[in-house]
Design a protein around this motif. Sequence first.
Motif, PDB file in Angstrom:
ATOM      1  N   MET B   3       0.822  -1.210   0.000  1.00 54.52           N
ATOM      2  CA  MET B   3       0.000   0.000   0.000  1.00 54.52           C
ATOM      3  C   MET B   3       0.859   1.264   0.000  1.00 54.52           C
ATOM      4  N   MET B   6      -0.317   6.357   1.528  1.00 58.01           N
ATOM      5  CA  MET B   6      -1.713   6.391   1.106  1.00 58.01           C
ATOM      6  C   MET B   6      -1.932   7.352  -0.063  1.00 58.01           C
ATOM      7  N   LYS B   7      -1.245   8.490  -0.026  1.00 59.06           N
ATOM      8  CA  LYS B   7      -1.513   9.478  -1.073  1.00 59.06           C
ATOM      9  C   LYS B   7      -1.021   9.016  -2.444  1.00 59.06           C
ATOM     10  N   ASP B   8      -0.144   8.030  -2.448  1.00 59.33           N
ATOM     11  CA  ASP B   8       0.366   7.528  -3.720  1.00 59.33           C
ATOM     12  C   ASP B   8      -0.417   6.328  -4.251  1.00 59.33           C
ATOM     13  N   LEU B   9      -1.532   6.004  -3.627  1.00 57.97           N
ATOM     14  CA  LEU B   9      -2.335   4.874  -4.099  1.00 57.97           C
ATOM     15  C   LEU B   9      -2.742   5.108  -5.550  1.00 57.97           C
ATOM     16  N   PRO B  10      -2.811   4.044  -6.361  1.00 59.51           N
ATOM     17  CA  PRO B  10      -3.210   4.218  -7.762  1.00 59.51           C
ATOM     18  C   PRO B  10      -4.582   4.909  -7.840  1.00 59.51           C
ATOM     19  N   ILE B  11      -4.732   5.833  -8.780  1.00 59.38           N
ATOM     20  CA  ILE B  11      -5.964   6.628  -8.864  1.00 59.38           C
ATOM     21  C   ILE B  11      -7.160   5.735  -9.187  1.00 59.38           C
ATOM     22  N   GLY B  12      -8.315   6.219  -8.761  1.00 59.33           N
ATOM     23  CA  GLY B  12      -9.563   5.521  -9.079  1.00 59.33           C
ATOM     24  C   GLY B  12      -9.773   4.253  -8.277  1.00 59.33           C
ATOM     25  N   GLY B  13      -8.918   4.017  -7.269  1.00 59.94           N
ATOM     26  CA  GLY B  13      -9.071   2.813  -6.466  1.00 59.94           C
ATOM     27  C   GLY B  13      -8.767   1.545  -7.235  1.00 59.94           C
ATOM     28  N   VAL B  14      -7.980   1.680  -8.314  1.00 56.27           N
ATOM     29  CA  VAL B  14      -7.639   0.505  -9.119  1.00 56.27           C
ATOM     30  C   VAL B  14      -6.612  -0.336  -8.364  1.00 56.27           C
ATOM     31  N   ILE B  15      -6.819  -1.638  -8.365  1.00 53.46           N
ATOM     32  CA  ILE B  15      -5.826  -2.542  -7.778  1.00 53.46           C
ATOM     33  C   ILE B  15      -4.979  -3.055  -8.931  1.00 53.46           C
ATOM     34  N   THR B  16      -3.696  -2.759  -8.891  1.00 59.92           N
ATOM     35  CA  THR B  16      -2.862  -2.932 -10.081  1.00 59.92           C
ATOM     36  C   THR B  16      -2.203  -4.300 -10.193  1.00 59.92           C
ATOM     37  N   GLU B  17      -2.604  -5.253  -9.362  1.00 56.10           N
ATOM     38  CA  GLU B  17      -2.105  -6.616  -9.550  1.00 56.10           C
ATOM     39  C   GLU B  17      -3.183  -7.612  -9.143  1.00 56.10           C
ATOM     40  N   GLY B  18      -2.998  -8.871  -9.555  1.00 54.97           N
ATOM     41  CA  GLY B  18      -3.993  -9.896  -9.279  1.00 54.97           C
ATOM     42  C   GLY B  18      -3.730 -10.625  -7.972  1.00 54.97           C
TER      43      GLY B  18
END
Lengths: 396, 95
Positions: B3, B6-18
Amino acid sequence: MAVTMVKKQAGLTGNSAVAYAMKQINPDVCAAYPITPSTQIMEDFSSYVADGKVDTELITAESEHSAMSACIGASAAGARVMTATSSQGLALMWEMLYIASGLRLPIVLANVNRALSAPINIHCDHSDSMGARDSGWIQIYSETVQEAYDNLFQAVRIAESEKVLLPVMVCLDGFITSHAIENISLLEDAEVSQFVGGYKAQHPMLDTDNPVTYGAMTLPDSYIIFKHQQSEAIGRAKDVVVEVGKEFGNRFGREYGLMEKYRLDDADVAIVILSSAAGTTKVAVDELRAKGKKVGLLRPRLFRPFPFKEIADALKSIKAVACLDRVDSFSGFGSPLFNEIRSTLYEFEKRPKVINKIFGLGGRDYKVKDAVGVFEELLKIAETGKVETLIKYITL
Amino acid sequence: MNMGKMKDLPIGGVITEGGTAHEYVTGGWRKLRPVLDKDKCTDCLICWVMCPDSAIIVEDGKMVGFDLEHCKGCGICAEECPDKVKAIKMEEETG
């Protein structure tokens, strides 16, 4: 009728011009459901699809809620996506509008402004898009057919900018702009493709080598983080709108900014108004200027994000301002333009008197004499410093 | 997925891996715990098919137990275990 040949100049309705712009943009996916007065956009565009003029996957959905849902899915999959709607159609998309912006999907929607029911009415006012003003979509209002056409290309660039990544709504007035034929300058297809470029999504769902999840649950620890990112992104969109408008001007000779100022610089009083009614107001400005009255007009082009600083700078030394809203937000304290502009000017110790007129609902005519009437009232306010009625319906 | 800030989380709440659901431990929600009687179990694997949390551990085609970090204690495995077998019992969590 779809445009079948490329000419530099063509007489087109607003709807045909928007459809032609979409043809030139050649989006990957278009999901839509027809509704007056935007129907002709999809009618024309579906001819382009049927004739093989575009590579677009056209999805004829069973409702606007489904249309926007399909747009969201396609955009998350990595496609460049466009759609069009009006009025109840936009209202039915409502739930999904927030999901498009929250997921940061650069969808472009042409909204042909039409009144919301009830009573049912198919003619122009801004109650549809103004209801969606806080949905996180960028909103650009077009005065003319030419501007609606030009705005579509810019909308693609603004939406897809890495600094922004948000959906954009391009608004044009129902019937007044959508069905009126105007002689406009068209761009060449090659010019369009150079200007809009290709689109490469950051996290396309169809990239199975790099699986991603869209729409996951966020809890109280993180939801606000994503909303803060979204808020900053729509703030950044203002500068991108300016940059893209400048570049468009450099390439094609028609430059667009955050707003249009018409004879405003030395004006004592001004009307602030959106879209096609600005044209009528300009005639009133010219008539009164010919009589030596210092009147002017400000037409915001970008409404979301609201360019509050620039608009305040443009209005702060005016003595009296009337915000003319083609919508009643039923707040009891005036309508959107009035609320935004009055609030914007609160920063200044010396500020104009600001009044609100609600006009032209459901396509009611707004005539030059109506604008002249407002200017005369403003000139009186400028002289006496007294406002008789703060918020008032006109064109009744 | 790390994670990070927090401020650097991918935009749009996208989870970038499976596969990140595996890292999210949900076993703490459980009120009832499944208990297996291996002597009765026939390894029919109906529980494995029905478990909504993929919390049935199977090795070499045999049911060997529960992933208690992800089992939410819904009891579907105990319910679906065939009537003639009934190898799974739900017991109150005590901890």
